[in-house]
Design an enzyme around this catalytic site. Sequence first.
Site, PDB file in Angstrom:
ATOM      1  N   ASP A   7      46.266  39.441  35.268  1.00  0.00           N
ATOM      2  CA  ASP A   7      44.919  39.510  34.907  1.00  0.00           C
ATOM      3  C   ASP A   7      44.899  38.487  33.581  1.00  0.00           C
ATOM      4  O   ASP A   7      44.889  38.908  32.500  1.00  0.00           O
ATOM      5  CB  ASP A   7      44.343  40.827  34.168  1.00  0.00           C
ATOM      6  N   GLU A  67      43.116  37.937  40.058  1.00  0.00           N
ATOM      7  CA  GLU A  67      41.678  38.048  40.155  1.00  0.00           C
ATOM      8  C   GLU A  67      41.101  36.413  40.321  1.00  0.00           C
ATOM      9  O   GLU A  67      41.482  35.523  39.681  1.00  0.00           O
ATOM     10  CB  GLU A  67      40.733  38.610  39.327  1.00  0.00           C
ATOM     11  N   ASP A 139      44.290  45.417  29.902  1.00  0.00           N
ATOM     12  CA  ASP A 139      44.558  44.465  30.775  1.00  0.00           C
ATOM     13  C   ASP A 139      45.749  44.423  31.330  1.00  0.00           C
ATOM     14  O   ASP A 139      45.603  44.133  32.588  1.00  0.00           O
ATOM     15  CB  ASP A 139      44.901  43.115  29.574  1.00  0.00           C
TER      16      ASP A 139
END
Length: 154
Positions: A7, A67, A139
């Site tokens: 992330d 992502e 996170d």
Amino acid sequence: MLILGLDPSLSCTGWGLIRTEGSRISHIANGQVKTDAKAPMAQRLDHLHAAIAAVIATYAPDRAAAEEVFANKNPQSTLKLAQARGAVLAACGAANLEVREHAARLVKKAVVGTGGADKTQVQAMLKVLLPGAPIEGADAADALAVAIADANLG
């Protein structure tokens, strides 16, 4: 198979490592890499790159997942995210590690069952999927969710 979820963020990049054996998923490790907001950009990016490279060297994952990048309303924020993402993905590239990319909605759907899930729903589901795993922060939780989604998506 070991999957490293990522992330990326300039201020705090999360990472999470899971092992998959058939349909079973187990927690290996997770963490967060924070950068000093007062440091020059080049040093912050180098810190991210070095820290993720160290995670890769320590755990030797089979692949990574992140992502997909999204556009913020603020172009400066989008640029900073892209630079941080570049540093993290470069660490994967330097280790010859395949990186799969997934949309945030797809990650949420794969973990929670709905693409509109919020962070608290994702974190609650992580406690179910990875019971007893100590999660280092929001996170790191997001990174674990990315890894789990990648495992579920094949």
